[in-house]
Motif scaffolding. Structure first.
Motif, PDB file in Angstrom:
ATOM      1  N   GLU A  74       0.282  -1.061   0.066  1.00 41.68           N
ATOM      2  CA  GLU A  74      -0.108   0.141   0.001  1.00 41.68           C
ATOM      3  C   GLU A  74       1.047   1.703  -0.127  1.00 41.68           C
ATOM      4  N   SER A 134      -1.261  -8.368  13.136  1.00 43.19           N
ATOM      5  CA  SER A 134      -0.724  -7.075  12.230  1.00 43.19           C
ATOM      6  C   SER A 134      -0.812  -5.827  12.621  1.00 43.19           C
ATOM      7  N   ASP A 156       2.914 -10.199   8.984  1.00 40.69           N
ATOM      8  CA  ASP A 156       2.836  -9.273  10.273  1.00 40.69           C
ATOM      9  C   ASP A 156       0.728  -9.949  10.003  1.00 40.69           C
ATOM     10  N   GLN A 209      -2.322 -10.667   9.227  1.00 40.07           N
ATOM     11  CA  GLN A 209      -2.884 -10.970   8.824  1.00 40.07           C
ATOM     12  C   GLN A 209      -3.151 -10.121   7.989  1.00 40.07           C
ATOM     13  N   HIS A 210      -2.486  -8.695   7.992  1.00 37.87           N
ATOM     14  CA  HIS A 210      -2.346  -8.220   6.980  1.00 37.87           C
ATOM     15  C   HIS A 210      -1.590  -7.476   6.527  1.00 37.87           C
ATOM     16  N   ARG A 220      -3.472 -10.414   0.768  1.00 35.15           N
ATOM     17  CA  ARG A 220      -3.942  -8.657   0.525  1.00 35.15           C
ATOM     18  C   ARG A 220      -2.540  -7.667   0.179  1.00 35.15           C
ATOM     19  N   LEU A 259      -3.802  -5.826  -3.337  1.00 35.67           N
ATOM     20  CA  LEU A 259      -2.312  -4.705  -3.535  1.00 35.67           C
ATOM     21  C   LEU A 259      -1.105  -4.505  -4.900  1.00 35.67           C
ATOM     22  N   PRO A 307     -12.906 -11.306   4.088  1.00 35.48           N
ATOM     23  CA  PRO A 307     -13.481 -11.084   5.276  1.00 35.48           C
ATOM     24  C   PRO A 307     -15.247  -9.831   4.865  1.00 35.48           C
ATOM     25  N   HIS A 323     -16.871  -6.804   3.117  1.00 33.14           N
ATOM     26  CA  HIS A 323     -16.487  -6.318   1.956  1.00 33.14           C
ATOM     27  C   HIS A 323     -15.043  -6.094   1.824  1.00 33.14           C
ATOM     28  N   VAL A 324     -14.922  -7.532   1.176  1.00 38.70           N
ATOM     29  CA  VAL A 324     -14.288  -7.848   0.151  1.00 38.70           C
ATOM     30  C   VAL A 324     -13.120  -7.028  -1.266  1.00 38.70           C
ATOM     31  N   THR A 355     -13.923  -4.195  -2.144  1.00 32.25           N
ATOM     32  CA  THR A 355     -13.067  -3.302  -1.466  1.00 32.25           C
ATOM     33  C   THR A 355     -11.749  -2.799  -1.739  1.00 32.25           C
ATOM     34  N   LEU A 356     -11.169  -4.346  -1.274  1.00 33.95           N
ATOM     35  CA  LEU A 356     -10.025  -4.421  -1.933  1.00 33.95           C
ATOM     36  C   LEU A 356      -8.314  -4.045  -3.619  1.00 33.95           C
TER      37      LEU A 356
END
Lengths: 321, 439
Positions: A20, A120, A141, A143-144, A182, A186, A206, A208-209, A211-212
């Protein structure tokens, strides 16, 4: 990470914590740098003196074989001194706080921390609180994020498919708990993939997945249509005991990748897996070991990508001439 | 006891429907008169309140002061002083102290420490169950006799609905108020952030809105079944507002509050992994915030609390999920209320009522109003005075606020509790942000 803790004032990589906030140019620079290291492994002398005199500490608060080993190899090939610590069995079990552990190691004049932690945000926290001359590389780290894994996957995809813009990529399995997924999502979106699709039962997605930046399917057979790259995720045993799934066999029946199902994807589709694989749970052995699998290639690419990230993060310190 | 005249301020006393410029007259610790000067009143002290607002002292329905048991985080002395500087004259103390407020001895201890501190009035909330374990009933009646104001579960789960039912039946038998923080422990699943876009992006263990709304729905059913008076504390979700609105319309005797920060912050405001934003219930969505604001404006939510939870530095120093939840919020209460008014979410009278008249009604206290004969608990504030949230201007021992460094508008100049001046802002100092504002 809008504040971009990861970049120095000149926009160079200082820490590598997450995909990110990093743009396409920087991700491409990582891939290109990795490219230059990739050939090295087959040479007689597998070392370059880029990080000679630098001390890198691998801080593993969570067990790992593959990631730790490839980080160690990467550091060694860059001629750095490497110390690997399994903190899971060391200081913190005696009640020492994360910050105290870091402070102690800092006073031993290290230049870089490679951190894996089960919470995370841990790598981000360390980067915020460590001395300014130290670089932090996130080796996973909670689940991040697991950005080096994502980049080695991008490297592998680029090696085979060259360009991202026409690619449809499916990520299959436990997205909810996956830092790998994740970071991959990204990275794929930043590099301009045509579509990133996640395929899983609702219990492993997760909220609202979408939104990724992904499309969603709950059906593997439908979801595999037109797919160029298939990324399988590892299914942890504890997902059964926490009532997220009924059984391994039912999971395999619905979401396990078999030769038959693989035929639904594009004929030149590649099959990836961050490892370690559960044969017969998320993937059939015939597929894992089959011609479309690039799983072992991913592992070897891990070294080159980690060399790239480590050397880039040290470069901003003027350490390299 | 001295006679005090607070003169020429805009008096806003929602309970008595007063909004007029004038004076408040105090003698022997009580309100003597408002607006009209009593015959022969000679004040020992006159407080000039021109361009300021005079209102009843604020009553805070949920605080944690960390004593007994965690005085490294904060003490009654530090926190009640912070409360006084924020215009708060009475505060309810959640029972999850160490030890838990589940025996008259602990309740009396709390009252003693509070009295020694000498600032705001402290009303301990008694634990609903022994040790807050949610299995056996506490000695509720003895706890009330020892000075507790209500019974509550703090953040702790009640083992099952049968136990909750019996606790509510028992409380109802003695006409006790249950202050219930709705949260289904199992659905909460040890989460630290709202189950939404932010938690999904950053891979944080999350708490769905349903963890709260299901607990609200269950407790409402039991309120009808048992006849227990219930106050729902620290609501965070849209559907909680809808449920409570329906229940009130249906005629149930329930009330609700919301923590001030929930009316201002959402998951979108969280700086990634910044533990200052780690609160329970978690910051939710813009839509939730909008419903909470409307619920407050429309009367479904009666009151605003601070939900003050001061922490030591170490408690907030770590990876987000590992840090302790809670914000230090006493001193931002008034400026954030005024900000709601400035944003036209509520009127000034509504905002003051939510901090005075309404909590007094919920607790059945003879306070929260400037009624002659009531204890002289009064707050005087300057709605235009700006100040910076920094070390110079902060009293609480907990500096765990996401508003640190920001400039806020609205500051309390005087606080009176029982006719005693327990806070007075240094003259003139307040107009320069960041300099010498200590009381």
């Amino acid at each position: 990470m809008g504040d971009n803790l990861q970049l120095n004032s000149e926009g160079k990589l200082k820490h590598f914590l997450t995909i990110e906030g990093l743009d396409k140019n920087l991700l491409t620079e990582i891939l290109d740098t990795a490219e230059s290291f990739a050939g090295m492994s087959e040479q007689q002398v597998k070392k370059v003196p880029l990080l000679r005199g630098k001390t890198i500490v691998n801080l593993f608060f969570e067990n790992s074989t593959r990631t730790r080993t490839t980080f160690e190899l990467a550091a060694t090939r860059l001629s750095a001194d490497v110390l690997s610590m399994n903190i899971a069995t060391s200081a913190t079990s005696k009640g020492e706080s994360l910050l105290d552990t870091i402070r102690n190691l800092e006073s031993m004049f290290v230049d870089m921390f490679v951190v894996r932690h089960n919470i995370s945000g841990a790598a981000h926290f360390i980067a915020q609180h460590t001395a300014p001359h130290i670089s932090v590389i996130n080796a996973g780290d909670g689940q991040h994020a697991h950005p080096t894994q994502a980049m080695l996957d991008m490297f592998t995809i680029r090696q085979i498919k060259q360009d991202f813009s026409n690619l449809r990529v499916a990520i299959i399995g436990d997205i909810l708990h996956s830092r790998v997924a994740r970071s991959q999502i990204l990275a794929l979106n930043t590099l301009g993939a045509a579509e990133v699709r996640v395929i899983a039962p609702k219990t492993l997605l997760p909220a609202h997945v979408e939104t990724l930046g992904v499309t969603v399917s709950h059906n593997l057979k439908e979801g595999l249509k037109d797919i160029d790259v298939i990324i399988m995720l590892r299914l942890q045993k504890e997902r059964m005991t926490s009532a997220l799934l009924p059984s391994e066999s039912e999971y395999f029946k619905c979401f396990g990748l078999t030769e038959d199902k693989l035929k639904i994807a594009r004929p030149d589709a590649i099959v990836m897996h961050p490892g370690p694989i559960n044969r017969g749970v998320e993937i059939d052995s015939k597929v894992a070991d089959g011609p479309q699998s690039v799983i072992l290639k991913q592992v070897s690419n891990g070294i080159a990508v980690r060399m790239a990230v480590m050397s880039m993060a040290m470069q901003r310190q003027g350490a390299l001439s | 006891m001295s006679r005090i005249q607070i003169s020429q301020g805009r008096i806003i006393d929602p309970a008595n429907k007063i909004d007029h410029v004038g004076s408040v007259y105090i003698a022997d610790g009580k309100i003597v008169s408002v607006l009209s000067e009593p015959d022969g009143f000679r004040p020992d002290r006159t407080i000039d309140a021109s361009d300021r607002i005079i209102c009843p002292g604020f009553i805070d329905l949920s605080t944690r002061l960390r004593e007994p048991g965690q005085s490294r985080k904060a003490t009654f002395a530090s926190e009640t002083r912070a409360a006084a500087s924020a215009g708060i004259t009475a505060m309810c103390l959640q029972p999850d102290t160490v030890p838990v407020i589940d025996t008259p001895a602990v309740a009396e201890l709390v009252k003693d420490i509070a009295e020694k501190a000498g600032y705001a009035q402290i009303y301990p909330i008694a634990a609903l169950s022994q040790k807050l374990e949610g299995t056996e009933l506490s000695n509720m009646l003895s706890l009330m006799q020892a000075g507790c104001i209500a019974v509550g579960n703090a953040n702790q789960p009640v083992r099952n609905l049968l136990i909750l039912r019996r606790a509510m039946e028992y409380a109802a038998s003695h006409d006790l108020l249950l202050m219930f923080r709705p949260n289904d422990y199992w659905l909460g699943n040890n989460g630290c952030a709202h189950e939404g876009v932010f938690a999904t992006r950053y891979g944080l263990p999350s708490i769905p809105e349903a963890a709260e709304t299901i607990a609200v729905a269950q407790c409402l059913e039991l309120a009808e079944l048992t006849g227990c008076r219930v106050h729902f504390g620290q609501l965070s979700g849209k559907r909680s507002v809808i449920r409570i609105h329906q229940a009130k319309k249906y005629g149930l005797d329930v009330s609700a509050d919301v923590a001030m920060h929930q009316l201002h912050l959402t998951e979108n405001d969280i700086a990634p992994f910044d533990s200052a934003y780690h609160v329970l219930p978690p910051l939710r969505t813009e839509e939730d915030k909008e419903y909470l604001r409307q619920g407050l404006a429309g009367g479904t939510i009666n009151s605003i609390c601070s939900d003050h939870q001061p922490h030591d530095i170490d408690a907030k120093l770590g990876a987000f999920p590992e840090t302790e939840p809670g914000m230090s919020t006493l001193e931002t209460l008034l400026p954030l209320m005024l900000s709601l008014v400035a944003q036209r979410a509520i009127t000034l009278t509504q905002g003051i009522a939510a901090l005075t008249e309404k909590p007094a009604q919920i607790l059945r206290l003879r306070s929260g109003a400037l009624t002659p004969g009531f204890s002289a608990d009064v707050c005087v504030f300057d709605p235009e005075l700006t100040w910076q949230v920094n070390q110079d201007n902060w009293q609480s021992q907990g500096v765990n606020t996401p508003f640190w460094g920001q400039t806020l508008k609205g500051r309390v100049t005087h606080t009176l509790q029982g006719g005693r001046i327990i806070h007075e802002l240094e003259q003139g100092a307040g107009h320069v942000p960041g300099h010498g504002l200590r009381a």
